[in-house]
Design an enzyme around this catalytic site. Structure first.
Site, PDB file in Angstrom:
ATOM      1  CG  ASP A 138      40.105  48.090  14.079  1.00  0.00           C
ATOM      2  OD1 ASP A 138      39.862  47.637  12.934  1.00  0.00           O
ATOM      3  OD2 ASP A 138      39.989  49.289  14.383  1.00  0.00           O
ATOM      4  CG  ASP A 187      37.949  46.614   9.112  1.00  0.00           C
ATOM      5  OD1 ASP A 187      36.798  46.897   9.494  1.00  0.00           O
ATOM      6  OD2 ASP A 187      38.784  47.467   8.808  1.00  0.00           O
ATOM      7  CD  GLU A 188      35.476  48.673  13.721  1.00  0.00           C
ATOM      8  OE1 GLU A 188      35.829  48.868  14.898  1.00  0.00           O
ATOM      9  OE2 GLU A 188      35.185  49.600  12.953  1.00  0.00           O
TER      10      GLU A 188
END
Lengths: 434, 378
Positions: free
Chosen positions: A41, A135-136
């Site tokens: 993350d 973003d993860e």
């Protein structure tokens, strides 16, 4: 944002000592044998990218969000969070909490680009990468262990180092035997952390957590459980399944009971590809006027292709959908020789379909869809007489202008007049493969 | 009308004529085949089978024993299906009122006829331009038509340009991704002069293949001003409307120099491309990496699976990676029609040129296939 969905992650409501026990410190971490699931993350991703690109922002609270007071917070760095600023909070509220923070308008094209670079680092390690958002991502590194002669936590540290070195931003990684635990762990070690949940200590990690930590427990379920005295994961695990079923329903009960025992056998599913992208419009009144319908097709083509371009996709088949006043609905499609993400090409194809294949009549709904999608980096078939720079480049420039100055910054001239009244549901929607 | 005709001759003639009929005729008669017994072709004892849809006409003679002459119009597709399925016996065709009866062995068919008066007059054959060797012409058209476009919204790309002049014929087609060109020497009738026309590629390819198959001569007739081209031979004749569109200025596309070139074993490369492109999802590119005397083919990526294969190659030039749509490259390699081919190019974003190579290893004149590459990401 990883922080948004998980009920824990801010150490305030976690039992003391738990975070310290599993968090890596000075290159030392708990036993990671059999912990092949990684959840990576990025830390305050949008804000971190902005700070990296604009060093003068370093050391200041930074809030990324719409430039007017009507927008919401897309991301806030950790300094801004100290003032209580959170993702999805109205900008106006954030301004009251942190009046001295720097407010930045988002540049999604830029985040997309960084995200692609980060995901590429993951894919160098294992093909089993399941992105959840820009973003993860989940990674299954079980296959990579032997090849790299490495342990899961070592791979996690390698990823963290490579991401920071290549992109100048930090990320946090949870290492665990299951997806659920890995995601919990990455949330608990933020920012710039690594946490390992050893196979043998799954229950001692999980059971002290509040029930809201369980994936699938929202505010309402948490209240239901709290009312009968079930506050922690341990409480849920100790509750006989029949009782839990009566409390919250069969499906949710079985799901939570399994999670509370540490069971979660979901595999990592490499990126689900979108099947098609399109947009449609229901008019407030039915329209006969072909000129108006064509303009609507241009507007919908523009929206759909902007989505394609922002995701780095192109499509070969253009289809239109027309619903008449009596609800009869037809779809017509045409397959192009070469996949496109160019508004003008999609529009030209769509309006030819309308002219040639749609009988006259009162139209209630019209839609454009682009199918047979390929990744934009599949390569581009060149043509003999194509100019080096054409519509494609013009539209990319317009996308950039829109991302900086807002949606109204650049539009096709024929769309500058007031369009017909709409019902509102016209955002491009991906249609995912199962 | 009452006639008797051999089964095979009838079936071949009807199949050939019906092949060019529209699948969804705008009016029913244009989907019909006209049978004309005792047409005035001198012998008297012949059946003429015709089809015409205002774009393409086809006509074919069949020997027949004619008891009663006459004309009848029936559905072309139905008649083709029936004649193809008939047993191997003489066929008797009779028209009584508005029905046509077809009897063959123990099989009998009764078909409705359409009014002959509503059927358009077939165009007469234009002026004879000259005779072409059937096999060469059929091969040349096939080598070129492969590069023609199939998208009717760009009509100028769906044709084969036929240029006659200076003692040679030039055939060219392009869909903007590739261009194929074939030239061969030919002396037309003196009266013709220099001329260039655009012929629908699919029709020309069908006609040239069927007329040239037996190795016979093909007569080429042309009325450029009336927009009509005719081909005839062995008792068959066909006309087609020319395309009224401007062909792209193609001469300027032909490269005059190259910086790298390879002599390729066509069959080995074709097989290798077919193998590696199995992983090229939805026709994405194959990559050709030339280094010294080796050609490394690869396709695909992490998501869909990948494949690679290495071939020895006679290569001169700097190491380079160039990518192509596998279908376009295969079609070009198969159109060259020699065991070896010459592939030359300058940069990975400029057109590559494929030419046949003769037995001595020299580039053979007469044919070229120009192909735009796929630009690789990044």
């Amino acid at each position: 944002m990883g922080e948004r969905g998980v009920g824990v992650g801010r150490s305030a409501n976690l039992p003391r000592g738990l975070v310290d026990r599993f968090r890596a410190r000075d290159g030392v971490w708990p036993d990671d044998t059999g912990c092949s699931m990684l959840h990576v993350d990025m830390d305050a991703f949008y804000a971190s990218v902005e700070i990296r690109d604009r060093p003068e922002l370093a050391g200041k609270p930074v809030i990324v969000g719409g430039s007017t007071n009507r927008g919401v917070v897309a991301a806030a760095n950790y300094l801004a969070r100290e003032f209580g600023v959170r993702s999805a909070m109205p900008i106006a509220h954030a301004r009251r909490l942190a009046p001295h923070a720097v407010f930045v308008s988002p540049n999604f094209a830029r985040y997309q680009e960084v995200s692609r670079g980060v995901m590429a680092i993951f894919r160098d390690i294992t093909p089993l990468v399941e992105p959840l958002s820009l973003d993860e991502a989940f990674l299954d590194v079980s296959g990579a262990l032997k090849r790299m002669r490495s342990s899961p936590a070592q791979i996690a540290q390698l990823i963290r180092a490579q991401v920071e070195q290549a992109h100048g931003i930090t990320c946090s990684v949870g290492v665990a035997p299951t997806k659920f635990l890995a995601k919990l762990a990455s949330g608990m070690c933020k920012p710039d952390g690594l946490m390992v949940v050893p196979r043998t200590e799954v229950l001692s990690f999980l059971h002290p957590l509040p029930v809201s930590a369980l994936w699938g427990v929202g505010q309402r379920t948490a209240e239901q459980l709290d009312r009968v005295g079930l506050e922690t994961v341990a409480d849920v695990a100790a509750t006989p399944l029949p009782r839990l079923r009566r409390l919250i329903g069969v499906a949710l009960a079985e799901h939570l009971h399994a999670l509370a025992q540490g069971h979660d056998d979901r595999p990592v599913v490499p990126s689900t590809r979108e099947k098609s992208i399109g947009a449609e419009e229901t008019f407030e009144i039915d329209h006969f006027d072909r000129e108006l319908l064509r303009r609507e097709l241009l507007r919908l083509a523009e929206r759909s292709t902007a989505t394609l371009r922002s995701r780095g996709l192109r499509g070969r088949t253009v289809s239109i959908k027309v619903r008449f006043a009596d609800f009869t609905t037809i779809t017509r499609s045409k397959t192009l020789r070469v996949a496109t993400d160019v508004t003008q090409e999609v529009y030209k194809t769509a309006s030819t379909l309308l002219d040639e294949q749609v009988p006259p009549g009162a139209v209630r709904l019209i839609g454009v869809r682009i199918e047979q999608l390929v990744e934009g980096d599949d390569g581009e078939q060149l043509m003999f007489d194509a100019p080096e720079r054409g519509w494609r480049e013009a539209e990319q420039a317009a996308d950039q202008a829109r991302s900086r100055f807002g949606k109204a910054a650049i539009r096709p001239a024929s769309l500058l007049t007031q369009g017909p009244s709409r019902s509102g549901h016209d955002e491009p929607k991906p249609d995912r493969e199962s | 009308m009452k006639i008797r005709v051999e089964r095979d001759g009838l079936a071949d003639a009807v199949a050939w004529v019906a092949r060019s009929l529209p699948s969804r005729p705008p009016v029913p008669v244009l989907g019909g085949v006209l049978l004309d017994a005792g047409a005035e072709d001198g012998s008297g004892e012949a059946l003429t089978v015709s089809g015409f849809d205002y774009e393409v006409s086809a006509q074919c003679g069949v020997p027949a024993t004619i008891a009663d002459g006459g004309k009848a119009l029936v559905s072309g597709r139905l008649l083709a299906d029936i004649t193809k399925a008939l047993p191997n016996h003489p066929v008797e065709i009779a028209v009584d009122g508005s029905r046509m009866t077809i009897s063959c062995g123990s099989a009998r068919f009764s078909l409705p006829t359409m009014p002959v008066e509503d059927y358009p007059q077939l165009p007469s054959m234009p002026q004879l331009a000259g005779e072409l060797p059937g096999e060469i012409f059929g091969e040349a058209v096939a080598q070129v038509a492969v590069a023609a476009g199939k998208d009717d919204t760009l009509p100028m790309l769906t044709g084969v340009r036929l240029e006659i002049g200076e003692g040679k014929v030039t055939l060219v087609a392009t869909d903007r991704f590739r261009l194929a060109m074939r030239e061969f020497p030919w002396e037309p009738n003196e009266s013709l002069g220099e001329v260039a026309v655009l012929v629908p590629a699919k029709t020309l390819n069908d006609s040239a293949k069927t007329l040239g198959a037996s190795g016979a001569k093909i007569e080429l007739s042309l009325a450029a001003n009336d927009g009509l081209l005719g081909l005839s031979g062995t008792g068959r004749r066909t006309t087609t409307r020319l395309l009224d569109a401007d062909f792209p200025k193609y001469r300027q596309l032909l490269p005059t120099e190259h910086s790298a070139a390879a002599i390729i074993e066509v069959d080995a490369l074709v097989q290798a491309i077919k193998r590696v492109s199995l992983v090229a999802e939805r026709g994405t590119q194959v990559r050709l990496e030339f280094v010294d005397s080796s050609l490394r083919l690869s396709a695909g990526g992490d998501d869909e699976g990948s494949a690679e294969e290495e071939l020895p190659v006679d290569y001169t030039g700097d190491a380079v990676t160039i990518a192509f749509n596998p279908t376009y490259l295969l079609e070009g390699l198969q159109a060259v029609r020699t065991p070896r081919a010459h592939l030359s190019f300058t940069t990975p974003s400029r057109p590559a040129l494929l030419k046949p190579v003769d037995e001595d290893g020299n580039v053979a004149p007469g044919y070229l296939y120009l192909l735009m590459p796929v630009r690789l990401p990044g």
